[in-house]
Design a protein around this motif. Structure first.
Motif, mmCIF file in Angstrom:
data_model
loop_
_atom_site.group_PDB
_atom_site.id
_atom_site.type_symbol
_atom_site.label_atom_id
_atom_site.label_comp_id
_atom_site.label_asym_id
_atom_site.label_seq_id
_atom_site.Cartn_x
_atom_site.Cartn_y
_atom_site.Cartn_z
ATOM 1 N N GLU A 139 0.637 -0.948 -0.074
ATOM 2 C CA GLU A 139 -0.160 -0.501 0.150
ATOM 3 C C GLU A 139 0.773 1.161 -0.638
ATOM 4 O OE1 GLU A 139 -4.129 -1.281 2.449
ATOM 5 O OE2 GLU A 139 -2.062 -1.065 3.744
ATOM 6 N N GLY A 140 2.499 1.219 -0.241
ATOM 7 C CA GLY A 140 2.654 2.254 -0.226
ATOM 8 C C GLY A 140 2.427 3.282 -1.116
ATOM 9 N N GLY A 141 2.968 4.630 -1.718
ATOM 10 C CA GLY A 141 2.916 5.388 -2.235
ATOM 11 C C GLY A 141 1.765 7.052 -2.035
ATOM 12 N N PRO A 162 2.790 14.769 2.198
ATOM 13 C CA PRO A 162 3.376 14.468 1.005
ATOM 14 C C PRO A 162 4.117 12.930 0.919
ATOM 15 C CG PRO A 162 4.260 16.396 1.585
ATOM 16 C CD PRO A 162 3.260 16.165 3.336
ATOM 17 N N GLU A 163 4.122 12.604 0.366
ATOM 18 C CA GLU A 163 5.002 11.181 -0.481
ATOM 19 C C GLU A 163 5.812 10.853 -0.336
ATOM 20 O OE1 GLU A 163 4.499 7.793 -3.808
ATOM 21 O OE2 GLU A 163 3.714 9.907 -4.489
ATOM 22 N N ASP A 164 6.344 11.590 -0.635
ATOM 23 C CA ASP A 164 8.500 11.645 -0.688
ATOM 24 C C ASP A 164 8.637 12.471 0.843
ATOM 25 O OD1 ASP A 164 7.298 14.366 -1.205
ATOM 26 O OD2 ASP A 164 8.481 14.899 -2.629
ATOM 27 N N PHE A 165 7.857 12.838 1.959
ATOM 28 C CA PHE A 165 8.736 12.823 2.923
ATOM 29 C C PHE A 165 8.708 12.109 4.551
ATOM 30 C CE2 PHE A 165 7.617 16.452 6.520
ATOM 31 C CZ PHE A 165 8.670 17.440 6.313
ATOM 32 N N ARG A 166 9.190 11.978 4.788
ATOM 33 C CA ARG A 166 9.472 11.466 5.819
ATOM 34 C C ARG A 166 9.614 12.147 6.993
ATOM 35 N NH1 ARG A 166 13.173 8.507 9.122
ATOM 36 N NH2 ARG A 166 14.927 9.124 7.495
#
Length: 196
Positions: A139-141, A162-166
């Protein structure tokens, strides 16, 4: 705070493990406990339900914070996709296929009926609790909708990350984290948080 050792406050469940005579691995949709603190407040959650227990420093439950009727049911298709994701992993150089014992073990893993409620917990300086809903390997992305409970335990809604932010930390007016660019290079980043 003075650096002296305290006593045991309590025990929390750990995380689920799937073990056979030849394999020990994370089961499908593994549930795991989370822990957070704010001042003398201790927050514990087992992720079985969308709820968090608040404990005092003696380990007694003071209150239970809950989002009722939060959907956690899994469909057979979601479980199959997760099982397939456990089998679709990078292989070491020179290896062309997963060992049959591993494939058999993954196929024999129990099929859970519900997903974990959340994957982590962060408590910000105001005492608000932030919970990112659990996402399986399949279920990533896409952006992450973190659920937020205010210091009184009221569910405020969610904040889309946002997807690209941890996320690594949450302040009063900012969210700290790691942004990964299109070349997979990681960059520390601070994002503004507007409360209200």
């Amino acid at each position: 705070m003075a650096g002296t050792s305290g006593d045991t406050i309590g025990w929390t469940p750990g995380r689920e493990e799937y073990t056979t005579d030849i394999l020990s691995a994370a089961p499908l949709f593994r549930k795991s406990s989370v822990l957070g603190t704010h001042g003398e407040r201790i927050f514990v959650g087992s992720s079985d339900h969308m709820q968090i227990e608040e404990l005092n420093t003696s380990g007694d439950t003071v209150r239970i914070l809950r989002i009722p009727d939060y959907p956690l049911a899994l469909t057979a298709e979601q479980v199959r996709a997760e099982r397939d994701a456990h089998l679709d992993i990078p292989l070491p150089p020179g290896v062309s296929a997963l060992p049959p014992y591993y494939v058999d073990a993954v196929e024999d893993m129990p099929s859970p009926e519900t997903r974990p409620a959340y994957a982590r917990m962060l408590v910000d300086p105001t005492g608000a609790i932030w919970l990112p809903p659990f996402r399986g390997m399949s279920e990533g992305g896409g952006p992450e909708p973190w659920l937020v409970l205010d210091p009184d335990g009221n569910w405020l809604g969610s904040v889309e990350i946002p997807e690209d932010f941890r996320v690594t930390d949450i302040g009063v007016d900012e969210i700290l984290g790691i942004w990964t660019d299109e070349l997979d290079v990681q960059h520390p980043q601070v994002r503004h948080l507007a409360r209200g």
